[in-house]
Design a protein around this motif. Structure first.
Motif, short mmCIF file in Angstrom:
data_model
loop_
_atom_site.label_atom_id
_atom_site.label_comp_id
_atom_site.label_asym_id
_atom_site.label_seq_id
_atom_site.Cartn_x
_atom_site.Cartn_y
_atom_site.Cartn_z
N LEU A 23 78.20 122.03 -61.19
CA LEU A 23 77.72 122.76 -62.36
C LEU A 23 77.66 124.27 -62.15
O LEU A 23 77.03 124.98 -62.93
CB LEU A 23 76.32 122.24 -62.73
N GLU A 24 78.35 124.76 -61.13
CA GLU A 24 78.32 126.18 -60.81
C GLU A 24 78.70 127.01 -62.04
O GLU A 24 79.65 126.70 -62.74
CB GLU A 24 79.28 126.51 -59.66
N GLN A 26 77.27 127.35 -64.88
CA GLN A 26 76.83 126.86 -66.19
C GLN A 26 75.38 127.26 -66.45
O GLN A 26 74.54 127.20 -65.56
CB GLN A 26 76.95 125.34 -66.28
N ASP A 27 75.09 127.65 -67.69
CA ASP A 27 73.72 127.94 -68.10
C ASP A 27 73.09 126.61 -68.53
O ASP A 27 73.49 126.03 -69.54
CB ASP A 27 73.71 128.95 -69.25
N LEU A 28 72.15 126.16 -67.75
CA LEU A 28 71.52 124.86 -68.00
C LEU A 28 70.17 124.98 -68.68
O LEU A 28 69.45 123.99 -68.82
CB LEU A 28 71.37 124.11 -66.66
N LYS A 31 69.29 122.60 -71.65
CA LYS A 31 69.11 121.22 -71.19
C LYS A 31 67.79 121.06 -70.43
O LYS A 31 67.12 120.04 -70.55
CB LYS A 31 70.30 120.80 -70.32
N GLU A 99 66.21 129.47 -63.52
CA GLU A 99 67.48 129.61 -64.26
C GLU A 99 67.56 130.96 -64.97
O GLU A 99 68.61 131.59 -64.99
CB GLU A 99 67.59 128.47 -65.28
#
Length: 178
Positions: A23-24, A26-28, A31, A99
């Motif tokens: 998932l490098e 990616q803005d999580l 979620k 995050e």
């Protein structure tokens, strides 16, 4: 409670998950916010105080753990589902802060300026109706959630130990392909 240590541990778990799941970059955040709200719902279900229709509104704080020993199912200990679900929420609130880089912002703020005494119902309504879309809103949610845990009788040590236990479980789950 040493929030800095919890942030460090959460950052390690988050990195492990990102690496394991590819998932490098990616803005999580979205979620993670949804996951926090789901965990809050599970926490509320164990708290039971909103269940006006039920005679049993007692929080689930001691449930037997049963295992088969030979041919007999025995109680081998007890767990606190309310604390377990609460800690799942702590994990996601910390993860949201990491995050967005809010954990660094936290160090510059005075906790007493943001944290309020809050009821379970007020906290839930606020979280479900308002986005956690700024450092200030996230910090208020985190500090209110910690205050809420203390109002429910969880000590700093309870929260820390439960976090450590669940963090270890989460790492083990990642190692086993969860």
């Amino acid at each position: 409670m040493d929030l800095k240590q919890l942030f460090t541990m959460q950052a390690e778990l988050d990195k492990h998950i990102v690496d394991e799941k590819g998932l490098e970059g990616q803005d999580l955040t979205q979620k993670k916010i949804i996951a926090f709200k789901v965990e809050l719902g599970e926490f509320l279900n164990e708290w039971r105080g909103f269940k006006f229709w039920s005679k049993d509104q007692t929080p689930r704080i001691s449930v037997p753990i049963k295992r088969w020993i030979g041919e007999i199912k025995r109680i081998v200990g007890f767990k606190n589902p309310l604390l377990e679900e609460y800690i799942d929420g702590v994990h996601f609130l910390l993860s949201i802060g990491i995050e967005r880089g809010y954990d660094k912002w936290l160090e510059d703020q005075r906790k007493s300026d943001v944290s309020n005494s809050v009821t379970v119902m007020d906290f839930a309504e606020d979280i479900f109706n308002n986005p956690i879309n700024s450092a200030g809103k996230w910090l208020k949610a985190l500090l209110d959630y910690i205050s809420l845990g203390k109002e429910l009788g969880f000590s700093d040590e309870d929260i820390f130990n439960a976090y450590m236990d669940k963090n270890a479980v989460n790492h083990t789950r990642q190692e086993s392909g969860y």
